[in-house]
Design an enzyme around this catalytic site. Structure first.
Site, PDB file in Angstrom:
ATOM      1  N   ARG A 116      -7.301 -13.500 -23.550  1.00 24.75           N
ATOM      2  CA  ARG A 116      -6.235 -14.300 -22.938  1.00 24.75           C
ATOM      3  C   ARG A 116      -6.437 -15.793 -23.147  1.00 24.75           C
ATOM      4  NH1 ARG A 116      -3.881 -10.661 -18.549  1.00 24.75           N
ATOM      5  NH2 ARG A 116      -2.648 -12.378 -17.796  1.00 24.75           N
TER       6      ARG A 116
ATOM      7  N   TYR B 197      -3.857 -18.201 -24.615  1.00 28.17           N
ATOM      8  CA  TYR B 197      -2.798 -18.752 -23.759  1.00 28.17           C
ATOM      9  C   TYR B 197      -3.411 -19.705 -22.723  1.00 28.17           C
ATOM     10  CZ  TYR B 197       1.425 -18.658 -20.795  1.00 28.17           C
ATOM     11  OH  TYR B 197       2.543 -18.986 -20.064  1.00 28.17           O
TER      12      TYR B 197
ATOM     13  N   GLY C 143      -4.946  -0.036 -14.195  1.00 28.22           N
ATOM     14  CA  GLY C 143      -6.047   0.078 -13.232  1.00 28.22           C
ATOM     15  C   GLY C 143      -5.587   0.906 -12.040  1.00 28.22           C
TER      16      GLY C 143
ATOM     17  N   GLY D 135      -3.988  -0.494  -9.590  1.00 28.10           N
ATOM     18  CA  GLY D 135      -2.814  -1.202  -9.070  1.00 28.10           C
ATOM     19  C   GLY D 135      -3.116  -2.072  -7.869  1.00 28.10           C
TER      20      GLY D 135
END
Ligand code: UDP
Length: 314
Positions: free
Chosen positions: A142, A145, A205, A207
């Protein structure tokens, strides 16, 4: 004002074009349609106050005439998109930011940078105030970004300090609403698409990770205030809705609101996926007089209806 909006064909960019036109400004839009689409702005093409150039902001930008304000909103923003275009994402937030800041310097224009809650990484402070420096993995997937947006912020502040550019930074938290692409990859369009097609809802995962979701109209109002209020040079603001949900709760809510028969399935969690995210918006409330008005329930209802209509037309 004469306003330049990069990423004009994107989700937020297209709503911003509409807002600035509605408020009586002249808008010039740029987009290379890497993740945006002409469909988002097609309805603006007849408007005499709207000009559009298909253009990649990683190239040098030249524009004739005066410019009062630049809103730099070009950039893939969905994890799926920026992981698909990692280098271009970094170019947009380095070269693209450099070129638009250079243009702001030349034209003596005000500059608003679309930054992100991702600058906080996987935060160890909750909720996140603007004063928090973040917890980012600089070499994780990531980072293309997160670090690129952190660089954009640093470059904007350098232009502010060295050249006195009137820079303002918006750290935008998860925002959703009409005009998100159905295959955008972000959680709300994904879940709505799955729910409306009675497909399994893919929770990553278990959640239990959280996000806070802001309806697009609220966010646009916040950006407008940030861009037009006087005396905000060099300031950074969190913009988002502090209503926080686990991803599992969000899945259940979307199933309920769409009347879907979808079942929830659990998938692998992406690497470095932040565990929690909620904006502290005290600063925006106090200085901009802004806070979100649309509840998550109401915003989801509107978004589900928009997606339902779009699917029926497809
Ligand atoms: N997510 C999920 N299922 C999906 C898409 C996303 O469970 O089909 C999760 C994702 O792992 C993250 C959260 O939803 O924990 C928000 O993801 P999104 O891609 O919308 O953006 P992020 O907030 O991570 O930038």
């Amino acid at each position: 004002m004469r306003v330049l909006i990069t990423g004009a064909g994107g989700f937020l960019g297209s709503h911003l074009c509409e807002k600035f036109l509605k408020e009586g400004h002249e808008v010039i839009g740029l987009d290379n349609f890497l993740t945006g689409t002409p469909e988002n702005i097609a309805h603006l093409f007849g408007n005499p106050n709207f000009t559009f150039f298909k253009y990649d902001v990683t190239n040098f930008i030249f524009l004739k005439g005066k410019l009062d304000l630049i809103l730099h909103f070009a950039c893939p923003a969905s994890p799926v998109d920026y992981l698909r275009h990692p280098i271009h994402t970094m170019k947009v937030d380095s070269l693209g930011t450099l070129h638009t800041l250079g243009l702001a310097k030349l034209k003596k224009a005000r500059y608003v940078l679309a930054s992100t809650s991702e600058v906080y990484g996987n935060p160890q402070v909750h909720p996140q105030p603007e004063t928090y420096w973040g917890h980012v993995n600089p070499i994780g997937p990531r980072s293309v970004y997160d670090e690129a947006k952190r660089f954009s912020e640093a470059l904007s502040m350098a232009y502010h300090r060295e050249h006195g550019i009137d820079v303002r930074i918006a750290r935008i938290f998860n925002t959703y609403g009409p005009r998100m692409r159905m295959n955008d990859g972000r959680v709300i369009p994904n879940f709505i698409y799955q729910a409306l097609n009675n497909q399994p809802i893919t929770v990553h995962g278990d959640g239990s990770q959280t996000r806070s979701f802001c309806y697009v109209d609220d966010l646009i109002e916040g950006i407008y205030k940030l861009a037009t209020q006087e005396g905000l040079e060099g300031e950074v603001f969190n913009l988002g809705n502090p209503e926080e949900y686990t991803i599992l709760e969000l899945a259940q809510l979307i199933i309920e609101l769409s009347g879907s028969s979808s079942k929830i399935v659990f998938k692998e969690r992406p690497e470095d996926d932040p565990d929690r995210r909620r904006p502290d918006i005290t600063k925006a409330k106090e200085i901009l007089g802004w806070e979100p008005k649309v509840s998550v329930r109401e915003g989801l209802k509107r978004t589900i209806e928009w997606f339902r209509e779009k699917i029926s037309r497809a």
